[in-house]
Design an enzyme around this catalytic site. Structure first.
Site, PDB file in Angstrom:
ATOM      1  N   LYS A 210      71.409  68.425  -8.117  1.00 48.50           N
ATOM      2  CA  LYS A 210      72.865  68.451  -8.010  1.00 48.50           C
ATOM      3  C   LYS A 210      73.406  68.780  -9.387  1.00 48.50           C
ATOM      4  O   LYS A 210      73.028  68.159 -10.360  1.00 48.50           O
ATOM      5  CB  LYS A 210      73.419  67.077  -7.628  1.00 48.50           C
ATOM      6  CG  LYS A 210      72.832  66.509  -6.393  1.00 48.50           C
ATOM      7  CD  LYS A 210      73.252  65.060  -6.259  1.00 48.50           C
ATOM      8  CE  LYS A 210      72.330  64.344  -5.321  1.00 48.50           C
ATOM      9  NZ  LYS A 210      71.737  63.158  -5.863  1.00 48.50           N
TER      10      LYS A 210
ATOM     11  N   ASP B 243      65.016  66.832  -9.386  1.00 45.03           N
ATOM     12  CA  ASP B 243      66.431  67.007  -9.733  1.00 45.03           C
ATOM     13  C   ASP B 243      66.611  68.048 -10.824  1.00 45.03           C
ATOM     14  O   ASP B 243      65.664  68.461 -11.488  1.00 45.03           O
ATOM     15  CB  ASP B 243      66.995  65.669 -10.237  1.00 45.03           C
ATOM     16  CG  ASP B 243      67.448  64.770  -9.100  1.00 45.03           C
ATOM     17  OD1 ASP B 243      67.505  65.251  -7.956  1.00 45.03           O
ATOM     18  OD2 ASP B 243      67.737  63.593  -9.368  1.00 45.03           O
TER      19      ASP B 243
ATOM     20  N   MET C 267      77.820  60.897 -17.923  1.00 47.78           N
ATOM     21  CA  MET C 267      78.738  61.752 -17.146  1.00 47.78           C
ATOM     22  C   MET C 267      80.155  61.648 -17.700  1.00 47.78           C
ATOM     23  O   MET C 267      81.131  61.746 -16.954  1.00 47.78           O
ATOM     24  CB  MET C 267      78.722  61.342 -15.649  1.00 47.78           C
ATOM     25  CG  MET C 267      77.347  61.421 -15.025  1.00 47.78           C
ATOM     26  SD  MET C 267      77.250  60.629 -13.409  1.00 47.78           S
ATOM     27  CE  MET C 267      77.073  58.898 -13.854  1.00 47.78           C
TER      28      MET C 267
HETATM   29  N1  SAH Z   1      69.069  58.666 -14.425  1.00 43.87           N
HETATM   30  C1  SAH Z   1      69.547  59.351 -15.611  1.00 43.87           C
HETATM   31  C2  SAH Z   1      71.058  59.517 -15.613  1.00 43.87           C
HETATM   32  C3  SAH Z   1      71.592  60.396 -14.493  1.00 43.87           C
HETATM   33  S1  SAH Z   1      73.331  60.612 -14.556  1.00 43.87           S
HETATM   34  C4  SAH Z   1      69.049  58.595 -16.855  1.00 43.87           C
HETATM   35  O1  SAH Z   1      68.591  57.470 -16.747  1.00 43.87           O
HETATM   36  O2  SAH Z   1      69.140  59.152 -17.954  1.00 43.87           O
HETATM   37  C5  SAH Z   1      73.459  62.140 -15.415  1.00 43.87           C
HETATM   38  C6  SAH Z   1      73.995  61.911 -16.813  1.00 43.87           C
HETATM   39  O3  SAH Z   1      72.949  61.455 -17.660  1.00 43.87           O
HETATM   40  C7  SAH Z   1      74.524  63.144 -17.510  1.00 43.87           C
HETATM   41  O4  SAH Z   1      75.866  63.417 -17.132  1.00 43.87           O
HETATM   42  C8  SAH Z   1      74.445  62.725 -18.958  1.00 43.87           C
HETATM   43  O5  SAH Z   1      75.503  61.873 -19.300  1.00 43.87           O
HETATM   44  C9  SAH Z   1      73.168  61.908 -18.973  1.00 43.87           C
HETATM   45  N2  SAH Z   1      72.005  62.693 -19.396  1.00 43.87           N
HETATM   46  C10 SAH Z   1      70.899  62.940 -18.688  1.00 43.87           C
HETATM   47  N3  SAH Z   1      70.015  63.645 -19.432  1.00 43.87           N
HETATM   48  C11 SAH Z   1      70.579  63.818 -20.647  1.00 43.87           C
HETATM   49  C12 SAH Z   1      70.170  64.417 -21.867  1.00 43.87           C
HETATM   50  N4  SAH Z   1      68.989  65.008 -21.995  1.00 43.87           N
HETATM   51  N5  SAH Z   1      71.023  64.383 -22.917  1.00 43.87           N
HETATM   52  C13 SAH Z   1      72.220  63.780 -22.829  1.00 43.87           C
HETATM   53  N6  SAH Z   1      72.666  63.202 -21.710  1.00 43.87           N
HETATM   54  C14 SAH Z   1      71.857  63.206 -20.633  1.00 43.87           C
END
Ligand code: SAH
Length: 253
Positions: free
Chosen positions: A58, A36, A173
């Site tokens: 995505k 991803d 998000m």
């Molecule tokens: N599976 C992922 C989340 C996916 S949804 C997890 O467990 O972290 C995608 C959202 O995750 C983004 O819109 C943001 O809100 C958050 N996100 C993912 N990586 C991030 C990062 N390094 N810093 C801040 N927010 C992050």
């Protein structure tokens, strides 16, 4: 031919060291890696030299592969007898659609494992000096999608329960929807003085954090031009950052 296997792996939140030992092993032994957008590309350096690396990412509003194409890819590669590692940001079970992917693999009778990862909603605050629970400030923590918008009929969040019942709230998000989030929490009874932080690119070299409260955070975020990907964290624990901030933002430690 022997069936392969699919590992549905959490790559961690950004810092490449924050993957699990097992997750790393799954990268090292994979014949195919489907990854991803939000995973740290450094991790791909651990792949076998002849591994097939496929970007299936995505970004908001854009899709490199639609979900059904990802399903077909995982199934067809596994049916060729390959070891397939499906690498997702953070934890695969937290807004990672792992349920859908595991479901189609189960239906196709393909062996798979789910390898948890460290989720951004806990790790980004930790790197910003904010523990999501604390004996004195927070006994509960909720993970919520910040995507929903009332006007589009997508908002199925129980705002009253959230505003009144959860000490710390991490919105994923949510940065593009911050105004709605803050308004709803205030409307449903949370004090407008409740501390809030927004952490962009948490645990990476580009991490940036801004702090305010429910009344001010939206304009602070706009001013600082903080955008996706970011965690919106609401709750008294945000105040701890003043004392225990340890990660120097913008500088590798
Ligand atoms: N599976 C992922 C989340 C996916 S949804 C997890 O467990 O972290 C995608 C959202 O995750 C983004 O819109 C943001 O809100 C958050 N996100 C993912 N990586 C991030 C990062 N390094 N810093 C801040 N927010 C992050």
């Amino acid at each position: 031919m022997e069936k392969g296997i699919v590992y549905l792996v959490g790559a961690g939140p950004g810092d490449p060291k924050l993957i699990t030992v097992y997750g790393l092993e799954c990268i090292q032994k994979a014949d195919v890696i489907a990854y991803d957008r939000l995973i740290n590309k450094e991790l791909l350096k651990h792949a076998k030299s002849d591994a097939e690396l496929i970007f299936v990412g995505k970004s908001p509003g854009k899709h490199a592969l639609i979900q059904e194409e990802i399903h077909e890819l995982l199934i067809s590669k596994a049916q060729e007898g390959k070891i397939v590692t499906r690498l997702k940001g953070g934890d695969p079970c937290v807004f990672g659609r792992v349920g859908e992917e595991a479901e189609v693999l189960a239906e196709a009778d393909i062996p798979y494992e789910i390898v948890p990862g460290i989720t951004a909603g806990i790790a980004a605050p930790a790197y910003a000096g904010i523990p999501v629970t604390h004996r004195d400030y927070a006994a509960s923590f909720t993970i919520v999608t910040g995507h929903g918008r009332q006007e589009k009929g997508m908002d199925n969040i129980n705002w009253e329960a959230l505003a009144k019942g959860s000490d710390t709230i991490a919105f994923y998000m949510g940065v593009g929807n911050l105004k709605h989030i803050c308004t709803q929490l205030i409307n449903f009874g949370r004090s407008k003085h409740t501390p809030a932080a927004v952490i962009q690119w948490g645990t990476t070299e580009e991490q940036r954090t801004v702090v305010g409260d429910l009344a001010t955070i939206e304009s602070i975020v706009q001013e600082a031009k903080i955008t996706h990907p970011a965690i919106v964290l609401v709750g008294e624990v945000v105040k701890l950052r003043e004392k225990i901030q340890w990660f120097q933002e913008g500088i590798r430690v």
